[in-house]
Each structure stands twice: as structure tokens, then as C-alpha cells.
Enzyme design. Sequence first.
Site, PDB file in Angstrom:
ATOM      1  N   LYS A  40     -13.550  -7.503  -7.599  1.00  0.00           N
ATOM      2  CA  LYS A  40     -13.993  -7.993  -6.294  1.00  0.00           C
ATOM      3  C   LYS A  40     -15.411  -8.519  -6.445  1.00  0.00           C
ATOM      4  CE  LYS A  40     -11.240  -4.801  -3.415  1.00  0.00           C
ATOM      5  NZ  LYS A  40     -10.397  -4.195  -4.472  1.00  0.00           N
TER       6      LYS A  40
ATOM      7  N   LYS B  89       0.839  -1.194   0.000  1.00  0.00           N
ATOM      8  CA  LYS B  89       0.000   0.000   0.000  1.00  0.00           C
ATOM      9  C   LYS B  89       0.878   1.251   0.000  1.00  0.00           C
ATOM     10  CE  LYS B  89      -4.190  -1.719   0.128  1.00  0.00           C
ATOM     11  NZ  LYS B  89      -5.225  -1.408  -0.880  1.00  0.00           N
TER      12      LYS B  89
END
Length: 332
Positions: free
Chosen positions: A217, A109
Site C-alpha cells: 500500500k 474478507k
Amino acid sequence: MNQLPGLDELIHAAHVVTLPMTVQFRGVRHREALLLEGPAGWGEFSPFLEYGAPEAASWLRSAIEAAWEGYPDPVRGSVPVNATLPAVGPERIEAVLASYDATHTIKVKVAEKGQDLAQDVARVAEVRRLLPDAAIRIDANAGWTHGAAMEALEALAGFSLQYAEQPVAGIEALARVREEVARRGLGILIAADESVRKESDPLAVARAGAADLIVIKAQPLGGVRRALQIVRDAGLPAVVSSALDTSIGLRQGAALAAALPELPYACGLATGSLLSADVTADRFIAVDGSLRLRDIAADPELLRRHAVDAGRLAFWRQRLADCHEQLRRAGA
């Protein structure tokens, strides 16, 4: 979805839990989720709290598909997964990665609010030092401007990145970054995430030439079958990722990854280790860097132990009602 269950049926089938995180992730310290027990098994409805009913309704559709319809037949029995590294300092990286059994591929991240590029570079550099042979991908969650993205990608290109996920917001901006990366010869693939699942037309990414691959997703795209159709129509390689799901939601993601005709990249479905508790004692976590398909059911005792209080239960029941109404109006 063959037929939308009634709201009363869903409320009766619902269990709402709050699970502590091992580290802060997306600003979250506790993850709340509504779980549905249906005739085909368990489904998870866990849109992030800032999402309104129009966006969250797709997450409910996914949960209903899992619990009332089940999944399409898989083409593989296991799914390779990556480790996900939150925006922690270099001194914490080794400990965080030790909780994963998937360190052949690391998603790092970056572009965290309150941090700077130097911290991002230090994080990626430490991962490369610890794991010189691992595939490293970065995820900015659309946190950079065009200029900041190009500065960051220039600085990070030397670490042999597998790809950069959603460096900027919006499809046009993503296409500009991809074009500039190619012009500069940085050799970094561009992946679209938010630009697929937050746009009214997820196929616009492919038409605009904005990405080399897409991150999908199950929950935000409305379930496994809808996500499979999006991948077919886009004609781009796909990586399946999670949304800080419980083991129930991770099983939905694994069903999607297992049904894809091709799976060229490890998937972001090992995030169960970011939760310090779960809804099943036999947690859905990676072994030797892969998730092996199996049925997952919530444990009644863990549902009771992690149940939300009355106020949060009322909040989630209202979300359920609002999203159910969205699906009803859409003719789901």
C-alpha cells in the site's frame, strides 16, 4: 522526499473530511481522511485511528510525496483491479458485488470477529456460484491461529483460490502456514500484507520465505518511491491495495501500481465503491475492471460538505503535528 514542508504549511494545506461507508468495513462506518493540497497536486493522509504517530508517519510521508513531489513515470496507463467483498452474509453478496465494475477478480474478507468458518465457507461458495470464472482470493487480516488457518484453507481449497492473504499474524507464523500448505498439497499461494507494512523490516518476509507474493500500500509504506524500492529488494510479485482511501488516496495507489515493472495480479484499488460519498464529483472508480490513470483533485464544495467538526479537526491537526515531528526527527 527532497525537503519536508513546514508544519504551518501543511496545516494551511489540510482539509479533513468524514465520509459515510456503504457497509461496515474493518469496524468502520465513516472514513476520516486528511487531504493535502500542494504544488504537485493532492495527497491523502488517512492512517486508521488506532495507529500511533510512529506508524502513521509513513502515511504522512506518502501524502507529502503526492502533493509536493508528484509521482514517478508510469509504465502502464491503466491498472486492473479486484472487487472487495466485506464479511457480509450470502444473501447480500450479489448486491454488494453489483456496485463494482471489476468482477473478474474478487477479494473475500474472512476471519471476521464474531463469525465462524462456516460463514466464511458460505461466503466464498456464494461468490463462486455467482461468478464461476472469477479469480477468488481471501483476506484474513491475520485473524486466524495456525490451527484455524489450516482448517480454513483445507475447507476453502476446493474453490480454486488465487491466494490467501495474511492468514496469520507475524512472519514466522506466516512461514509455518506456507510450509504446511505446501506439505498438504493445497495449491494455495500465500500473500503477506500486514507482515510487510507493519514490520520494521518489510524485507524480512522475503528472507524468511514466508510468502509467495506481497501486498503493498502506498500510504503505509511511505509513498510510491519507497514502495517501489521495497518490491525491488524483496524480489517477489506484488499486488497494490488500498486502505479505504478516498479518490485522492486511490490515485496514490494507482500511481504505485502503474509504476511497477510487472503487475501479474489485479490490484485492490476499487474500494471507492465502499464509500457512499467522496471528495470529488468525478470519482476514481473502475471502468471495465480497470482504473485508468488521470489527475484527481478534490472539489471545494464536497470538502465543505463533508468537513469534520471542530473537535475532529483538532484531533487530526494534532496527528499531523505528531507525525510531522516523527518525520523531522528521522531526517525526512
